[in-house]
Write an enzyme that holds these catalytic residues in place. Structure first.
Site, PDB file in Angstrom:
ATOM      1  CE1 TYR A 180     -29.285 -58.393  -5.950  1.00 58.03           C
ATOM      2  CE2 TYR A 180     -28.139 -56.436  -5.179  1.00 58.03           C
ATOM      3  CZ  TYR A 180     -28.149 -57.595  -5.935  1.00 58.03           C
ATOM      4  OH  TYR A 180     -27.037 -57.958  -6.663  1.00 58.03           O
ATOM      5  CB  SER A 217     -24.109 -57.260  -4.300  1.00 56.33           C
ATOM      6  OG  SER A 217     -24.283 -55.904  -4.650  1.00 56.33           O
TER       7      SER A 217
HETATM    8  P1  NAP Z   1     -27.895 -62.048 -14.987  1.00 59.23           P
HETATM    9  O1  NAP Z   1     -27.212 -62.141 -16.293  1.00 59.23           O
HETATM   10  O2  NAP Z   1     -29.338 -61.718 -14.939  1.00 59.23           O
HETATM   11  O3  NAP Z   1     -27.627 -63.416 -14.223  1.00 59.23           O
HETATM   12  C1  NAP Z   1     -28.477 -64.002 -13.286  1.00 59.23           C
HETATM   13  C2  NAP Z   1     -28.475 -65.492 -13.554  1.00 59.23           C
HETATM   14  O4  NAP Z   1     -29.192 -66.165 -12.513  1.00 59.23           O
HETATM   15  C3  NAP Z   1     -29.151 -65.846 -14.876  1.00 59.23           C
HETATM   16  O5  NAP Z   1     -28.276 -66.654 -15.634  1.00 59.23           O
HETATM   17  C4  NAP Z   1     -30.399 -66.622 -14.480  1.00 59.23           C
HETATM   18  O6  NAP Z   1     -30.651 -67.657 -15.432  1.00 59.23           O
HETATM   19  C5  NAP Z   1     -29.984 -67.171 -13.120  1.00 59.23           C
HETATM   20  N1  NAP Z   1     -31.136 -67.420 -12.245  1.00 59.23           N
HETATM   21  C6  NAP Z   1     -32.068 -66.526 -11.844  1.00 59.23           C
HETATM   22  N2  NAP Z   1     -32.998 -67.146 -11.108  1.00 59.23           N
HETATM   23  C7  NAP Z   1     -32.635 -68.452 -11.031  1.00 59.23           C
HETATM   24  C8  NAP Z   1     -33.200 -69.595 -10.439  1.00 59.23           C
HETATM   25  N3  NAP Z   1     -34.353 -69.537  -9.738  1.00 59.23           N
HETATM   26  N4  NAP Z   1     -32.566 -70.779 -10.553  1.00 59.23           N
HETATM   27  C9  NAP Z   1     -31.415 -70.858 -11.266  1.00 59.23           C
HETATM   28  N5  NAP Z   1     -30.832 -69.816 -11.871  1.00 59.23           N
HETATM   29  C10 NAP Z   1     -31.452 -68.626 -11.758  1.00 59.23           C
HETATM   30  O7  NAP Z   1     -27.174 -60.955 -14.077  1.00 59.23           O
HETATM   31  P2  NAP Z   1     -25.721 -60.903 -13.425  1.00 59.23           P
HETATM   32  O8  NAP Z   1     -25.459 -59.481 -13.173  1.00 59.23           O
HETATM   33  O9  NAP Z   1     -24.738 -61.689 -14.178  1.00 59.23           O
HETATM   34  O10 NAP Z   1     -25.989 -61.571 -11.996  1.00 59.23           O
HETATM   35  C11 NAP Z   1     -25.226 -62.623 -11.469  1.00 59.23           C
HETATM   36  C12 NAP Z   1     -25.047 -62.422  -9.969  1.00 59.23           C
HETATM   37  O11 NAP Z   1     -24.267 -61.258  -9.742  1.00 59.23           O
HETATM   38  C13 NAP Z   1     -26.339 -62.227  -9.180  1.00 59.23           C
HETATM   39  O12 NAP Z   1     -26.276 -62.966  -7.975  1.00 59.23           O
HETATM   40  C14 NAP Z   1     -26.335 -60.738  -8.884  1.00 59.23           C
HETATM   41  O13 NAP Z   1     -27.056 -60.419  -7.712  1.00 59.23           O
HETATM   42  C15 NAP Z   1     -24.860 -60.497  -8.713  1.00 59.23           C
HETATM   43  N6  NAP Z   1     -24.441 -59.094  -8.860  1.00 59.23           N
HETATM   44  C16 NAP Z   1     -24.711 -58.418 -10.017  1.00 59.23           C
HETATM   45  C17 NAP Z   1     -24.312 -57.091 -10.124  1.00 59.23           C
HETATM   46  C18 NAP Z   1     -24.588 -56.267 -11.361  1.00 59.23           C
HETATM   47  O14 NAP Z   1     -24.481 -55.035 -11.282  1.00 59.23           O
HETATM   48  N7  NAP Z   1     -24.888 -56.876 -12.496  1.00 59.23           N
HETATM   49  C19 NAP Z   1     -23.650 -56.471  -9.064  1.00 59.23           C
HETATM   50  C20 NAP Z   1     -23.396 -57.206  -7.910  1.00 59.23           C
HETATM   51  C21 NAP Z   1     -23.799 -58.522  -7.826  1.00 59.23           C
HETATM   52  P3  NAP Z   1     -32.142 -68.187 -15.758  1.00 59.23           P
HETATM   53  O15 NAP Z   1     -33.016 -67.000 -15.874  1.00 59.23           O
HETATM   54  O16 NAP Z   1     -31.970 -68.985 -17.014  1.00 59.23           O
HETATM   55  O17 NAP Z   1     -32.510 -69.073 -14.595  1.00 59.23           O
END
Ligand code: NAP
Length: 252
Positions: free
Chosen positions: A150, A137
């Site tokens: 975070y 991130s």
């Molecule tokens: P998201 O749709 O909530 O994706 C998070 C994913 O992680 C979900 O598919 C969830 O699936 C999975 N997950 C959570 N806990 C888990 C566990 N214990 N074991 C296995 N899978 C798990 O949100 P996203 O924004 O796409 O996030 C993806 C990544 O991008 C994250 O690492 C986040 O920190 C990073 N990121 C996001 C942003 C943003 O603004 N959205 C910005 C920078 C970085 P289940 O709940 O089915 O397990």
């Protein structure tokens, strides 16, 4: 051109948001993709819409779950690409943060990523092509008020990325991180709801709070992040390793 034909890719958190966009994009380049996360039904639905994709249940915080999931994923061939995307976020003032909350975030964002990397790295260091891409991130490169656990977790991801890159530089494995700004996914939906609940602001005001540090003044799309991830997986990106690449609308 399908640059990833014959490759096998695991995408953690592959059923939603950035992970799902990565899975679609990597599959479009010809790779067989394996989507992993806890919610199997959602994964199966996502996989059913991607040619040749498989869904495998995984909780990155559980040793046994990671071992079982990666054993299943390896059936019929080795894993060439690991996208460490599973992650969680939470916001609160540091003085209100409990040690349990701190551990919950590190357990997924840091230890989970380490567990999944350990599950593949021994094969990858011996392979003639291998890629690990960590979804860190912009919070892995700078501080952020009210999200310190975070921020610390994503700094750890960037540090791990650089260290593993150096450690395996003599092999064909590259290790990179993508550092997005705010992306239009469920994590951001939750952040907006949190800001609204805690501050009484409207949805538009809460969104403006999140986009104000993006010079382009908008949320990034998951597909824009996936584009950078897929490029890091391409054979011609072999000399790019140890990088933490911002996808941030020009924020520097
Ligand atoms: P998201 O749709 O909530 O994706 C998070 C994913 O992680 C979900 O598919 C969830 O699936 C999975 N997950 C959570 N806990 C888990 C566990 N214990 N074991 C296995 N899978 C798990 O949100 P996203 O924004 O796409 O996030 C993806 C990544 O991008 C994250 O690492 C986040 O920190 C990073 N990121 C996001 C942003 C943003 O603004 N959205 C910005 C920078 C970085 P289940 O709940 O089915 O397990």
């Amino acid at each position: 051109m399908t640059t990833l034909q014959g490759r096998r890719a695991v995408i953690t958190g592959g059923g939603t948001g950035i992970g799902l966009a990565c899975a679609r994009d990597i599959a479009a380049q010809g790779a067989e993709v394996i989507l992993m996360a806890r919610n199997l039904e959602r994964l199966q639905q996502a996989a059913s819409e991607i040619s040749g994709a498989r869904a495998v249940q995984l909780d990155v915080t559980e040793d046994a779950s990671v071992e079982a999931a990666f054993t299943e994923a390896r059936e019929g061939g080795t894993i060439d690409i690991l996208i460490n995307n599973a992650g969680i976020a939470a916001a609160s003032a540091f003085h209100k943060t409990t040690i349990e909350e701190w551990r919950r975030i590190q357990a997924v964002n840091v230890e989970g990523l380490v567990r999944c990397s350990l599950a593949v790295v021994d094969d990858m260091r011996k392979a003639d092509y291998a890629r690990i891409v960590n979804i860190a991130s912009i919070a892995g490169l700078r501080g952020g008020a009210y999200i310190s656990p975070y921020v610390a977790s994503k700094h750890a991801v960037v540090g791990l990325t650089k260290s593993l890159s150096l450690e395996y530089a003599h092999t064909q494995l590259t290790v990179n991180a993508i550092c997005p700004g705010y992306v239009d996914t469920a994590i951001v939906d939750n952040s907006i709801a949190n800001i609204m609940a805690k501050t009484g602001r409207s949805r538009e005001e809460a969104l403006a709070e999140l986009t104000k540090n993006n010079p382009q003044g908008r949320l990034i799309t998951p597909e824009e992040v996936a584009e950078a991830v897929t490029w890091l997986c391409s054979p011609l990106s072999a000399s790019v390793s140890g990088q933490a690449i911002m996808v941030s609308g020009g924020a520097i």
